[in-house]
Design a protein around this motif. Structure first.
Motif, PDB file in Angstrom:
ATOM      1  N   CYS A   1       0.995  -1.117  -0.002  1.00  0.00           N
ATOM      2  CA  CYS A   1      -0.164   0.178  -0.099  1.00  0.00           C
ATOM      3  C   CYS A   1       0.824   1.345   0.065  1.00  0.00           C
ATOM      4  O   CYS A   1       0.570   2.107  -0.893  1.00  0.00           O
ATOM      5  N   MET A   2       1.956   1.178   0.666  1.00  0.00           N
ATOM      6  CA  MET A   2       2.889   2.348   0.979  1.00  0.00           C
ATOM      7  C   MET A   2       3.679   2.453  -0.353  1.00  0.00           C
ATOM      8  O   MET A   2       4.024   3.561  -0.892  1.00  0.00           O
ATOM      9  N   MET A   3       3.958   1.576  -0.969  1.00  0.00           N
ATOM     10  CA  MET A   3       4.841   1.637  -2.106  1.00  0.00           C
ATOM     11  C   MET A   3       3.834   2.341  -3.304  1.00  0.00           C
ATOM     12  O   MET A   3       4.414   3.186  -4.090  1.00  0.00           O
ATOM     13  N   VAL A   4       2.719   1.794  -3.284  1.00  0.00           N
ATOM     14  CA  VAL A   4       1.749   2.525  -4.227  1.00  0.00           C
ATOM     15  C   VAL A   4       1.489   3.914  -4.098  1.00  0.00           C
ATOM     16  O   VAL A   4       1.427   4.930  -5.071  1.00  0.00           O
ATOM     17  N   GLU A   5       1.451   4.131  -2.773  1.00  0.00           N
ATOM     18  CA  GLU A   5       1.118   5.578  -2.533  1.00  0.00           C
ATOM     19  C   GLU A   5       2.407   6.570  -2.847  1.00  0.00           C
ATOM     20  O   GLU A   5       2.071   7.751  -3.047  1.00  0.00           O
ATOM     21  N   VAL A   6       3.394   6.196  -3.074  1.00  0.00           N
ATOM     22  CA  VAL A   6       4.698   6.683  -3.393  1.00  0.00           C
ATOM     23  C   VAL A   6       4.551   7.334  -4.830  1.00  0.00           C
ATOM     24  O   VAL A   6       4.897   8.364  -5.275  1.00  0.00           O
ATOM     25  N   GLY A   7       4.051   6.233  -5.708  1.00  0.00           N
ATOM     26  CA  GLY A   7       3.576   6.645  -7.172  1.00  0.00           C
ATOM     27  C   GLY A   7       4.676   6.523  -7.903  1.00  0.00           C
ATOM     28  O   GLY A   7       4.470   7.282  -9.089  1.00  0.00           O
TER      29      GLY A   7
ATOM     30  N   LEU B   1      10.613  -3.235  -5.572  1.00  0.00           N
ATOM     31  CA  LEU B   1      10.518  -3.749  -4.271  1.00  0.00           C
ATOM     32  C   LEU B   1       9.539  -4.896  -4.537  1.00  0.00           C
ATOM     33  O   LEU B   1       9.650  -5.950  -3.885  1.00  0.00           O
ATOM     34  N   SER B   2       8.693  -4.904  -5.314  1.00  0.00           N
ATOM     35  CA  SER B   2       7.808  -6.231  -5.588  1.00  0.00           C
ATOM     36  C   SER B   2       8.541  -7.405  -6.068  1.00  0.00           C
ATOM     37  O   SER B   2       8.237  -8.683  -5.680  1.00  0.00           O
ATOM     38  N   ARG B   3       9.351  -7.074  -6.837  1.00  0.00           N
ATOM     39  CA  ARG B   3      10.433  -8.193  -7.428  1.00  0.00           C
ATOM     40  C   ARG B   3      11.106  -8.709  -6.267  1.00  0.00           C
ATOM     41  O   ARG B   3      11.544  -9.918  -6.338  1.00  0.00           O
ATOM     42  N   ALA B   4      11.462  -7.792  -5.461  1.00  0.00           N
ATOM     43  CA  ALA B   4      12.386  -8.211  -4.344  1.00  0.00           C
ATOM     44  C   ALA B   4      11.656  -9.076  -3.363  1.00  0.00           C
ATOM     45  O   ALA B   4      12.162 -10.249  -3.012  1.00  0.00           O
TER      46      ALA B   4
ATOM     47  N   ALA C   1      17.301  -3.871  -2.983  1.00  0.00           N
ATOM     48  CA  ALA C   1      16.194  -3.114  -3.319  1.00  0.00           C
ATOM     49  C   ALA C   1      16.175  -2.047  -2.257  1.00  0.00           C
ATOM     50  O   ALA C   1      15.859  -0.700  -2.539  1.00  0.00           O
ATOM     51  N   SER C   2      16.580  -1.954  -0.975  1.00  0.00           N
ATOM     52  CA  SER C   2      16.308  -0.920  -0.271  1.00  0.00           C
ATOM     53  C   SER C   2      17.536   0.448  -0.516  1.00  0.00           C
ATOM     54  O   SER C   2      16.919   1.327  -0.415  1.00  0.00           O
ATOM     55  N   CYS C   3      18.472  -0.185  -1.037  1.00  0.00           N
ATOM     56  CA  CYS C   3      19.516   0.880  -1.557  1.00  0.00           C
ATOM     57  C   CYS C   3      19.264   1.415  -3.016  1.00  0.00           C
ATOM     58  O   CYS C   3      19.371   2.592  -3.130  1.00  0.00           O
ATOM     59  N   GLU C   4      18.382   0.743  -3.681  1.00  0.00           N
ATOM     60  CA  GLU C   4      18.172   1.160  -5.038  1.00  0.00           C
ATOM     61  C   GLU C   4      17.139   2.312  -5.386  1.00  0.00           C
ATOM     62  O   GLU C   4      17.079   2.913  -6.378  1.00  0.00           O
ATOM     63  N   VAL C   5      16.266   1.943  -4.692  1.00  0.00           N
ATOM     64  CA  VAL C   5      14.934   2.783  -4.658  1.00  0.00           C
ATOM     65  C   VAL C   5      15.270   4.323  -4.468  1.00  0.00           C
ATOM     66  O   VAL C   5      14.517   5.099  -5.136  1.00  0.00           O
TER      67      VAL C   5
END
Length: 336
Positions: free
Chosen positions: A133-139, A147-150, A189-193
């Motif tokens: 939900c939070m990932m989607v909110e970031v847009g 993150l979903s692939r991770a 993933a944490s570092c790439e975003v």
């Protein structure tokens, strides 16, 4: 919500510099975490907060904040992404403890021991849902993709580990594939975003991803060694838990490969058949010492740590880059 205390290794390497640089944003992450674990279902915040507030260093979300800062990001999407990363990590811990039948987590009774396996799995699922939900909110579709692939790769890594469990024929390459999936992928993933939402060049995104991936492998290899040569307070679990659970980690792989027929028979009896006797853990550690398995596991961790530091060379010298280099030193220094 627990206060995260400064943590310093015996060598003096510390994550305090990183914590100081991201402190204001981390406060916002903690507030987000607290608000997002709220639910009318009483058990959900109880189980979630038991683990989230149990003294973890928040290393993965701090890396998300740090990389966003390193990339010069000016928005607030990194706060939600960092909270999402922490929820993903917490969900995997809840699920892992069920799979591994672990009794302790960070020195406390695991959630499954207090609320049962069913609650642990379902609350883990709730946290994953909140993370998405939070990932989607970031847009940012690209950040969501990363993150979903991770999340998918982490699950695959867990299944790979399950398949390799108690299998002394596991090779070093196979084991490294497991930890890249189950541990290093979330670091990456944490570092790439961060640079992704800052819309930085692809080379910078890749450098941050490489830093996280190599740091994650180094981090897990040190953990593997500590299970046979560390202290419970450092691990947050009992020494020898990996051995008692029949886990095939790199020190086992190396000791098994380098051992004679009698020694290999010991590993097969203890790990594959689960026939563990008194003082078997001491014998396992002695065999690892004899064959330099722990020492060489740390040497490999240092190799990955060096690659993580090299990945940062793309960025100009700064307080943040120095703090990230200290994080690598801190992760490696836990072995001393």
């Amino acid at each position: 919500m627990a206060v995260i205390v400064p943590f310093e290794s015996p060598s003096g390497a510390s994550i305090d510099a990183l914590m100081a640089l991201v402190a204001p944003d981390l406060e916002r992450v903690n507030a987000t975490i607290l608000s997002r674990t709220g639910s009318e279902v009483t058990m959900i915040p109880e189980v979630a907060n038991h683990l989230i507030s149990s003294g973890g260093k928040r290393l993965r979300p701090m890396l998300t904040l740090a990389m966003a800062q390193l990339a010069g990001y000016g928005g607030d999407g990194h706060v939600k992404l960092a909270a999402a990363v922490e929820f993903m990590h917490t969900a995997t811990l809840l699920h892992d403890d069920v799979v591994d039948e672990s009794e302790l987590r960070r020195g406390k009774l695991s959630a499954r021991m207090l609320w049962g396996n069913e609650a642990s799995v379902l609350v883990g699922d709730f946290l994953l849902g909140q993370a998405f939900c939070m990932m989607v909110e970031v847009g940012s579709l690209r950040a969501l993709d990363i993150l979903s692939r991770a999340a998918s790769v982490i699950a695959q890594g867990e299944v790979m580990q399950l398949a390799a469990a108690k299998n002394t024929a596991t090779t070093e390459d196979e084991y490294l594939a497991v930890i890249r999936g189950k541990t290093a992928e979330l670091f990456a993933a944490s570092c790439e975003v961060g640079p992704v939402i800052a819309d930085r060049p692809k080379a910078e995104q890749t450098a941050c991803q490489s830093f996280g991936l190599n740091l994650g492998v180094a981090f897990q290899l040190v953990d593997d060694a500590l299970d046979y040569g560390g202290k419970s307070a450092k691990l947050g679990k009992n020494i020898g838990d990996d051995f008692r659970e029949g886990k095939i980690t790199l020190p086992v792989v190396l000791a098994f490969r380098r051992g004679n027929d009698t020694e290999r028979a010991f590993w097969i009896r203890a790990l594959e058949r689960g026939e563990i006797r008194d003082r078997d853990l001491d014998h396992a550690i002695a065999l690892m010492t004899k064959h330099r398995a722990l020492e060489d596991t740390i040497t490999r961790a240092e190799h990955y740590g060096a690659m993580a530091v090299d990945a940062l060379a793309l960025f100009p010298s700064s307080a943040m880059r120095s703090a990230l280099e200290q994080v690598v030193a801190f992760c490696l220094a836990r072995s001393h």
